[in-house]
Design an enzyme around this catalytic site. Sequence first.
Site, PDB file in Angstrom:
ATOM      1  N   ARG A 134       0.833  -1.210   0.000  1.00 10.95           N
ATOM      2  CA  ARG A 134       0.000   0.000   0.000  1.00 10.95           C
ATOM      3  C   ARG A 134       0.859   1.247   0.000  1.00 10.95           C
ATOM      4  O   ARG A 134       0.651   2.151  -0.779  1.00 10.95           O
ATOM      5  CB  ARG A 134      -0.930  -0.024   1.215  1.00 10.95           C
ATOM      6  CG  ARG A 134      -1.722   1.256   1.415  1.00 10.95           C
ATOM      7  CD  ARG A 134      -2.716   1.115   2.557  1.00 10.95           C
ATOM      8  NE  ARG A 134      -3.627   0.004   2.319  1.00 10.95           N
ATOM      9  CZ  ARG A 134      -4.213  -0.709   3.287  1.00 10.95           C
ATOM     10  NH1 ARG A 134      -3.971  -0.424   4.553  1.00 10.95           N
ATOM     11  NH2 ARG A 134      -5.021  -1.695   2.994  1.00 10.95           N
ATOM     12  N   TYR A 135       1.818   1.304   0.916  1.00 11.64           N
ATOM     13  CA  TYR A 135       2.720   2.454   0.993  1.00 11.64           C
ATOM     14  C   TYR A 135       3.952   2.129   0.157  1.00 11.64           C
ATOM     15  O   TYR A 135       4.347   0.971   0.065  1.00 11.64           O
ATOM     16  CB  TYR A 135       3.133   2.685   2.444  1.00 11.64           C
ATOM     17  CG  TYR A 135       1.975   2.882   3.395  1.00 11.64           C
ATOM     18  CD1 TYR A 135       1.250   4.075   3.399  1.00 11.64           C
ATOM     19  CD2 TYR A 135       1.604   1.876   4.282  1.00 11.64           C
ATOM     20  CE1 TYR A 135       0.195   4.251   4.274  1.00 11.64           C
ATOM     21  CE2 TYR A 135       0.543   2.057   5.172  1.00 11.64           C
ATOM     22  CZ  TYR A 135      -0.156   3.248   5.158  1.00 11.64           C
ATOM     23  OH  TYR A 135      -1.192   3.418   6.018  1.00 11.64           O
ATOM     24  N   ARG A 151       7.041   0.185   2.243  1.00 15.06           N
ATOM     25  CA  ARG A 151       6.931  -0.972   3.121  1.00 15.06           C
ATOM     26  C   ARG A 151       5.770  -1.872   2.715  1.00 15.06           C
ATOM     27  O   ARG A 151       4.797  -1.405   2.139  1.00 15.06           O
ATOM     28  CB  ARG A 151       6.784  -0.547   4.585  1.00 15.06           C
ATOM     29  CG  ARG A 151       5.638   0.408   4.884  1.00 15.06           C
ATOM     30  CD  ARG A 151       5.999   1.230   6.135  1.00 15.06           C
ATOM     31  NE  ARG A 151       4.883   1.952   6.721  1.00 15.06           N
ATOM     32  CZ  ARG A 151       4.470   3.155   6.295  1.00 15.06           C
ATOM     33  NH1 ARG A 151       5.027   3.724   5.245  1.00 15.06           N
ATOM     34  NH2 ARG A 151       3.477   3.757   6.905  1.00 15.06           N
ATOM     35  N   CYS A 183      -3.441 -18.744  13.649  1.00 13.16           N
ATOM     36  CA  CYS A 183      -3.112 -18.073  14.910  1.00 13.16           C
ATOM     37  C   CYS A 183      -3.300 -19.048  16.059  1.00 13.16           C
ATOM     38  O   CYS A 183      -4.003 -20.050  15.927  1.00 13.16           O
ATOM     39  CB  CYS A 183      -4.029 -16.875  15.151  1.00 13.16           C
ATOM     40  SG  CYS A 183      -3.812 -15.536  13.977  1.00 13.16           S
ATOM     41  N   CYS A 240      -9.094 -14.313  17.248  1.00 13.74           N
ATOM     42  CA  CYS A 240      -9.767 -13.157  17.837  1.00 13.74           C
ATOM     43  C   CYS A 240     -11.079 -12.923  17.097  1.00 13.74           C
ATOM     44  O   CYS A 240     -11.100 -12.865  15.870  1.00 13.74           O
ATOM     45  CB  CYS A 240      -8.911 -11.906  17.678  1.00 13.74           C
ATOM     46  SG  CYS A 240      -7.302 -12.005  18.467  1.00 13.74           S
ATOM     47  N   CYS A 283     -10.995  -9.933  14.644  1.00  6.35           N
ATOM     48  CA  CYS A 283      -9.933  -9.967  13.629  1.00  6.35           C
ATOM     49  C   CYS A 283     -10.277  -9.120  12.400  1.00  6.35           C
ATOM     50  O   CYS A 283     -11.370  -9.203  11.870  1.00  6.35           O
ATOM     51  CB  CYS A 283      -9.680 -11.405  13.187  1.00  6.35           C
ATOM     52  SG  CYS A 283      -8.366 -11.560  11.957  1.00  6.35           S
ATOM     53  N   ARG A 338      -8.741  -9.534   9.579  1.00  6.48           N
ATOM     54  CA  ARG A 338      -8.584 -10.418   8.409  1.00  6.48           C
ATOM     55  C   ARG A 338      -9.433 -11.670   8.561  1.00  6.48           C
ATOM     56  O   ARG A 338      -9.047 -12.763   8.155  1.00  6.48           O
ATOM     57  CB  ARG A 338      -7.118 -10.787   8.169  1.00  6.48           C
ATOM     58  CG  ARG A 338      -6.279  -9.604   7.842  1.00  6.48           C
ATOM     59  CD  ARG A 338      -5.053  -9.873   6.980  1.00  6.48           C
ATOM     60  NE  ARG A 338      -4.416  -8.582   6.774  1.00  6.48           N
ATOM     61  CZ  ARG A 338      -3.402  -8.119   7.532  1.00  6.48           C
ATOM     62  NH1 ARG A 338      -2.857  -8.876   8.456  1.00  6.48           N
ATOM     63  NH2 ARG A 338      -2.931  -6.915   7.324  1.00  6.48           N
ATOM     64  N   ASP A 361     -11.842  -1.693  12.221  1.00  3.31           N
ATOM     65  CA  ASP A 361     -12.265  -1.479  10.842  1.00  3.31           C
ATOM     66  C   ASP A 361     -13.666  -2.066  10.655  1.00  3.31           C
ATOM     67  O   ASP A 361     -14.029  -3.029  11.331  1.00  3.31           O
ATOM     68  CB  ASP A 361     -11.289  -2.194   9.888  1.00  3.31           C
ATOM     69  CG  ASP A 361      -9.860  -1.689  10.049  1.00  3.31           C
ATOM     70  OD1 ASP A 361      -9.689  -0.460  10.109  1.00  3.31           O
ATOM     71  OD2 ASP A 361      -8.931  -2.523  10.127  1.00  3.31           O
ATOM     72  N   ASP A 406      -8.204   3.308   9.707  1.00  4.72           N
ATOM     73  CA  ASP A 406      -7.638   2.829   8.449  1.00  4.72           C
ATOM     74  C   ASP A 406      -8.698   3.097   7.386  1.00  4.72           C
ATOM     75  O   ASP A 406      -9.823   2.587   7.498  1.00  4.72           O
ATOM     76  CB  ASP A 406      -7.307   1.334   8.563  1.00  4.72           C
ATOM     77  CG  ASP A 406      -6.062   0.955   7.765  1.00  4.72           C
ATOM     78  OD1 ASP A 406      -5.777   1.641   6.767  1.00  4.72           O
ATOM     79  OD2 ASP A 406      -5.395  -0.028   8.138  1.00  4.72           O
ATOM     80  N   LYS A 421      -3.641   4.432   6.834  1.00  4.99           N
ATOM     81  CA  LYS A 421      -3.932   4.762   8.234  1.00  4.99           C
ATOM     82  C   LYS A 421      -3.801   6.264   8.469  1.00  4.99           C
ATOM     83  O   LYS A 421      -2.907   6.900   7.936  1.00  4.99           O
ATOM     84  CB  LYS A 421      -2.969   4.023   9.159  1.00  4.99           C
ATOM     85  CG  LYS A 421      -3.160   2.526   9.162  1.00  4.99           C
ATOM     86  CD  LYS A 421      -2.269   1.872  10.212  1.00  4.99           C
ATOM     87  CE  LYS A 421      -2.363   0.365  10.146  1.00  4.99           C
ATOM     88  NZ  LYS A 421      -1.683  -0.170   8.923  1.00  4.99           N
TER      89      LYS A 421
HETATM   90  C1  LIG Z   1      -0.618  -0.802   8.830  1.00  2.00           C
HETATM   91  C2  LIG Z   1       0.046  -1.106   7.557  1.00  2.00           C
HETATM   92  C3  LIG Z   1       1.415  -0.896   7.391  1.00  2.00           C
HETATM   93  C4  LIG Z   1       2.311  -0.395   8.489  1.00  2.00           C
HETATM   94  O1  LIG Z   1       1.996   0.889   8.867  1.00  2.00           O
HETATM   95  P1  LIG Z   1       2.895   1.633   9.953  1.00  2.00           P
HETATM   96  O2  LIG Z   1       2.178   2.939  10.102  1.00  2.00           O
HETATM   97  O3  LIG Z   1       4.274   1.749   9.399  1.00  2.00           O
HETATM   98  O4  LIG Z   1       2.869   0.809  11.208  1.00  2.00           O
HETATM   99  C5  LIG Z   1       1.965  -1.154   6.154  1.00  2.00           C
HETATM  100  N1  LIG Z   1       1.213  -1.606   5.138  1.00  2.00           N
HETATM  101  C6  LIG Z   1      -0.106  -1.815   5.267  1.00  2.00           C
HETATM  102  C7  LIG Z   1      -0.848  -2.336   4.114  1.00  2.00           C
HETATM  103  C8  LIG Z   1      -0.735  -1.591   6.481  1.00  2.00           C
HETATM  104  O5  LIG Z   1      -2.026  -1.843   6.625  1.00  2.00           O
END
Ligand SMILES: *Cc1c(COP(=O)(O)O)cnc(C)c1O
Length: 363
Positions: free
Chosen positions: A99-100, A103, A112, A116, A119, A121, A279, A316, A323
């Site tokens: 997404r970002y 990362r 798991c 939960c 959850c 997911r 969510d 989110d 987020k």
């Molecule tokens: C939450 C999330 C992250 C990590 O977010 P941080 O703000 O760095 O903790 C990375 N990718 C996705 C898709 C997420 O949902």
Amino acid sequence: MPDSVSSTPVASDWKKELAASIVSPVALARVRPVDAAALAPVCVRYPMRINSYWLSMMRQPEDPFWRQAVPDALELEDGAQADPLAEEDQSPVPGLIHRYPDRVVFLVSDRCAMYCRHCMRKRRVGRPAAAVREAVAAGIDYIRATPAIEEVILSGGDPLMLDDAVLEEILARLKEIRHVHLLRIHTRMPSSLPRRVTASLAAMLGRFHPLYINIQFNHPAEMTPEAAEACRCLADAGIPLGCQSVLIRGVNDDPGTMAALMRVLLAHRVRPYYLHQMDPVQGTAHLRTPIETGLAILAALRGRIPGIGVPQLMIDLPGGGGKVPLLPESVVSRGPGTWRVRNYNGEVFDYPVSGGPEKGGGS
Ligand SMILES: *Cc1c(COP(=O)(O)O)cnc(C)c1O
């Protein structure tokens, strides 16, 4: 400090606790007062797993352990979307969410130690589906071929469901990739099955620094002597620990419980990181709180506990927007040159907002 944790946990301990999990409503009804017939259809859709450690903490109906683990018929009455955050659309290969730019979330297990009920997911975790092993290989190839990725976050499911050797191999292959600078693991094991955190696991993880671990505790009672030992073991291996708690109706949706949770985390070297507004995921609506609840709790935490214990309240965004932190409103009004600002005590102050005089010539 309680010293009831006499012997160091070993792999056979957690495997026994996991093998003794309750997964059927009939089995649960033999040991706790539940209506097996009512739970049966829920468990077909969203599996239940209550390992023997978690069960031992589940003392009475509706206590925090119970509410997080025992299915509710309401899970089937909720018409929300299964994947509101569009994680599947943002997966270039199955099980890898990109997404970002910098990362990725890498789903290396779909199991798991405890399922939960809240959850995010629920659509995939614990259900017969993916060939996770092949997906992991494809995910590593994608990461290797994508230089923009600097951090890999192992999640799931719970990455610590993997055996040490399997996890070690994944970490080693990621560490070999030159552009991957940071590794992070998201796990619930320190609270859900703390004896999973063995000395040998911690030693192995300690060879992959910089490695961060974010855990999930949702109620102060989860910090049992066993859980405290798991946190100690990871922290002693030099691993910075963060906590991503989930705001859950009837579990922690009041300032007193939340303040106690954050204090107990700090006392065990865990830094509160995020407090997640749940969510709108199908099957979880009965556990979700109004957004104002989180804001009111955050306002109450500020000034009541140390600043390093105040997490960011996160929502989110639907559709994969990412987020966003929310803050209780502290600016009362914005005038020219002065803002009126409310402090943690509700008192209002004027604050000068302009900067100093600009330097040098200018026009
Ligand atoms: C939450 C999330 C992250 C990590 O977010 P941080 O703000 O760095 O903790 C990375 N990718 C996705 C898709 C997420 O949902």
